[in-house]
Scaffold this active site. Structure first.
Site, PDB file in Angstrom:
ATOM      1  N   ASP A  69       0.760  -1.054  -0.097  1.00 44.52           N
ATOM      2  CA  ASP A  69      -0.009   0.033  -0.130  1.00 44.52           C
ATOM      3  C   ASP A  69       0.960   1.218   0.024  1.00 44.52           C
ATOM      4  O   ASP A  69       2.015   1.021   0.216  1.00 44.52           O
ATOM      5  CB  ASP A  69      -0.946  -0.009   1.255  1.00 44.52           C
ATOM      6  CG  ASP A  69      -2.043   0.875   1.041  1.00 44.52           C
ATOM      7  OD1 ASP A  69      -3.196   0.665   1.635  1.00 44.52           O
ATOM      8  OD2 ASP A  69      -1.769   1.859   0.042  1.00 44.52           O
TER       9      ASP A  69
HETATM   10  C1  GLC Z   1      -4.146   4.708  -0.413  1.00 44.77           C
HETATM   11  C2  GLC Z   1      -5.196   3.243   0.024  1.00 44.77           C
HETATM   12  C3  GLC Z   1      -5.060   2.378  -1.171  1.00 44.77           C
HETATM   13  C4  GLC Z   1      -4.806   3.001  -2.393  1.00 44.77           C
HETATM   14  C5  GLC Z   1      -3.398   3.732  -2.446  1.00 44.77           C
HETATM   15  C6  GLC Z   1      -3.154   4.640  -3.663  1.00 44.77           C
HETATM   16  O1  GLC Z   1      -3.546   5.005   0.904  1.00 44.77           O
HETATM   17  O2  GLC Z   1      -4.872   2.648   1.303  1.00 44.77           O
HETATM   18  O3  GLC Z   1      -6.291   1.558  -1.247  1.00 44.77           O
HETATM   19  O4  GLC Z   1      -5.081   2.216  -3.725  1.00 44.77           O
HETATM   20  O5  GLC Z   1      -3.052   4.543  -1.345  1.00 44.77           O
HETATM   21  O6  GLC Z   1      -4.230   5.707  -3.611  1.00 44.77           O
END
Ligand code: GLC
Length: 657
Positions: free
Chosen positions: A219
């Protein structure tokens, strides 16, 4: 393989394991194509080179998609978003999220399917198939046990092995059948080790046991230690992190990791590059994508209560409420979609949709010049002169959003008082509710005639709500999460305390708790009303193998309204050496059944339909003995029941009493 790892220098290989910015992979001095990764679950959120969000189709959120209980709609959702990705040269869509709705407080519940892993995993698989059928990749997320937003970057989910497997990994296992291009690891720690460097769950479980051979991406900002992540086989760190290269290089020089371990991750990046080169053609226009958004929303809207006000009868109809013009399309955070579609208001659409004999009035309570009292007075005065009042209220992205949890599950006092005041002057109040997770309606539910859960349903929400209120379409959505009476009756409510969330409830989340322990709820899992009425009959259970059964039954539409019905199959292990939920969802089918028609529905149950995870045997285990097969319109509305007995070879069993 098209891209040869041997043609990369060591430095190029190390650099390839980290993004070059928020959304792109590294090109190794032009030797490799660059991939663009982009959110999100309810439509494309792409930031262009000027960091401006491009416009795309705002689809219903995953919580509304889940309420469709439709494999067809899940696949259509994925296909539709994929066309926006193709149009914008996006290679991997960072979706879907299959985290369990363990507590109604979780701020991101609107982005997730359900409290039940079978429903979540089954629909997620279809969604992934839909996206990837167009050659666009997906990212099954957030792996795993990421069930609250409070302190999400530091919170530990402390989950026992059986609970983890039966509840928090099960949806991932089912969705993996679609072979997602990537899996995204979550921010939190899982039993005390960050997901991004958790070898047990990333390598031993996800790769070795579940057979995932795609790319694991962090993430955004979830990675902590470059070398421990590589050892855990986390392949790609996102977004760009300036320390990553040096951390990996130093770890290699210290002998903390080997070049072979680096090469394993590099190869997964190269495989992803190649997999993203089989793009298909765009097959929908922008208008068709919008129509798909409406169609999915229509099937995901849930008629929770109806004492006769719906479908709308002739007479004077008043539309009012904060969201009567611009309802929330989604919750807050990275799943936001910028749409340039200008919806007609619900009031206008009802005027267009309803025929003679109706007069539709609008009490605009959103005028900035009005105080709260004036807003309510306007609505009350008009309500007094109306036959039916439609009140558009609920939460929005300022209440339900990524990065924080709700503190309560009631509507705001303003919305509650608005409902209560208007209901004093009209006995036919229809509440249209915008929310992505359970709402405590105890203050007002008995004062209103009907409640329609519109959810957060994208750019087609007004059209879909108008089509249902007018009776043009019969509602067919059903709840994919329990609506409890109140927060106090939930067995899981507290947010992370001292950073450690102990999953002491075990497998008993959602209906597995309420139904098993007889805890009253407001609306049960799987509940949803229709304008039609259905009878279930002629249940037949046919044994196909030791633990394989065919379940067939008739559903008859006993009304004069064509409609879709979601029938559900629950299984009960009557006697078991461990505690198991009273019922577990193991099958469902959504079927169009015309007025007066009877449809024979056939579903299959297999080993995992009966199994639980036995910690002593360290495997999924079916205990010999009696099981009950239940077919229902919800977990609490069981229409048919059959008993079966499973007798597996003695060698598979452990000694019993
Ligand atoms: C965010 C979210 C994830 C998302 C990523 C990119 O923090 O947790 O679901 O795809 O970052 O934006």
């Amino acid at each position: 393989m098209k891209y040869d790892l041997k043609k990369l220098t060591l430095d190029e290989k190390i650099t390839l394991l980290c993004g070059t910015d928020r959304w792109h992979t590294y090109d190794a001095h032009g030797k490799l194509p660059v991939l663009h990764l982009s959110d999100g679950p309810s439509g494309l959120r792409k930031e262009d080179e000027n960091d401006q969000t491009v416009s795309a189709t705002a689809m219903p959120t995953i919580s509304t998609l889940a309420n469709t209980w439709s494999r067809e709609m899940a696949k259509l959702d994925g296909e539709t978003i994929a066309d926006d990705c193709l149009e914008n040269n996006v290679d991997v869509l960072l979706a879907p999220g299959v985290n369990m709705k363990r507590t109604p407080l979780c701020g991101r519940n609107f982005e997730y399917f359900s409290e039940d892993p079978f429903l979540a995993g089954t629909l997620a698989k279809e969604y992934i198939d839909g996206v990837q059928s167009k050659g666009v990749g997906t990212s099954l997320k957030h792996y795993c046990a990421n069930n609250c937003e409070t302190e999400r970057l530091y919170q530990t989910s402390e989950v026992d092995e059986r609970t983890l497997r039966e509840i928090y990994l099960s949806a991932f296992e089912i969705a993996l059948k679609a072979q997602p291009y990537t899996v995204m690891c979550s921010y939190n720690l899982i039993n005390g080790v960050y997901a991004a460097e958790n070898t047990k769950y990333l390598k031993n479980y996800l790769r070795d046991e579940f057979g995932f051979n795609g790319l694991i991406v962090s993430d955004w900002g979830a990675y902590r230690s470059a070398y421990r992540s590589i050892i855990a086989t986390l392949d790609l760190v996102m977004p760009y992190c300036d320390k990553h290269f040096d951390n990996v290089k130093q770890a290699l020089e210290k002998g903390l990791i080997t070049e072979e371990q680096i090469d394993f991750c590099v190869q997964n990046v190269l495989n992803l590059l190649e997999r993203c080169e089989s793009k298909k053609e765009i097959t929908t226009t922008k208008e068709q994508r919008h129509e798909n958004a409406v169609k999915i929303a229509e099937e995901g809207i849930v008629l929770l209560k109806n004492e006769g006000a719906l479908p709308l009868k002739n007479g004077k109809i008043l539309v009012s409420g904060t969201y009567s013009e611009n309802p929330p399309l989604g919750g807050g955070g990275s799943s936001y979609v910028k749409t340039d579609y200008k919806q007609k208001t619900l009031y206008t659409l009802l005027n267009d949709t309803l025929g003679n004999g109706y007069s539709v009035d609008y009490a605009n309570v959103n005028l900035f010049s009005l105080g709260q009292t004036e807003r309510t007075q306007i609505a009350c005065r008009k309500a007094y002169d109306s036959d039916t009042v439609i009140l558009c209220v609920g939460d929005d992205g300022a209440v339900e959003f990524e990065g924080a949890d709700r503190k309560d599950i009631k509507l705001s006092p303003y919305h509650e008082n608005f409902i209560l005041n208007v209901a004093k002057y009209n006995k036919n109040v229809v509440v249209v509710l915008y929310a992505g997770s359970a709402i405590d309606m105890s203050a007002w539910i008995d004062k209103v005639n009907a409640v329609v859960l519109a959810g957060y349903s994208g750019e087609g929400v007004n059209e879909s709500v108008a089509n249902i209120l007018s009776g043009k379409v019969s509602p067919s959505g059903k709840l994919s999460e329990t609506y409890p009476l109140n927060l106090e009756s939930c067995n899981v409510g507290r947010n992370a305390v001292d950073l450690c969330e102990r999953y002491t409830e075990g497998v008993f989340i959602g209906y597995r708790y309420y139904d098993t322990y007889g805890v009253p709820v407001l609306f049960p899992f799987g509940h949803g009303l229709s304008y039609a009425t259905f009878e279930y009959s002629n249940l037949t259970v046919t044994k196909l193998g030791e633990t394989d059964f065919e379940i067939s039954y008739d559903v008859t539409n006993t009304s004069n309204v064509d409609a879709k019905e979601v029938s559900q199959i629950y299984v009960k292990d009557v006697f078991c050496a461990v505690t198991r939920p009273e019922k577990e969802l193991k099958g469902f089918s959504k079927d169009l059944i015309l007025a007066g028609q009877t449809k024979r529905i056939v579903q299959k149950l297999d080993y995992r339909s009966f199994a639980y995870y036995n910690l002593a045997l360290e495997k999924w285990h079916v205990e010999n003995g009696d099981f009950e097969i239940m077919v229902g319109a919800s977990v609490s509305d069981i229409r048919l029941k059959a008993k079966i007995s499973i007798e597996r070879d003695e060698s598979t069993q452990k000694s019993v009493y």
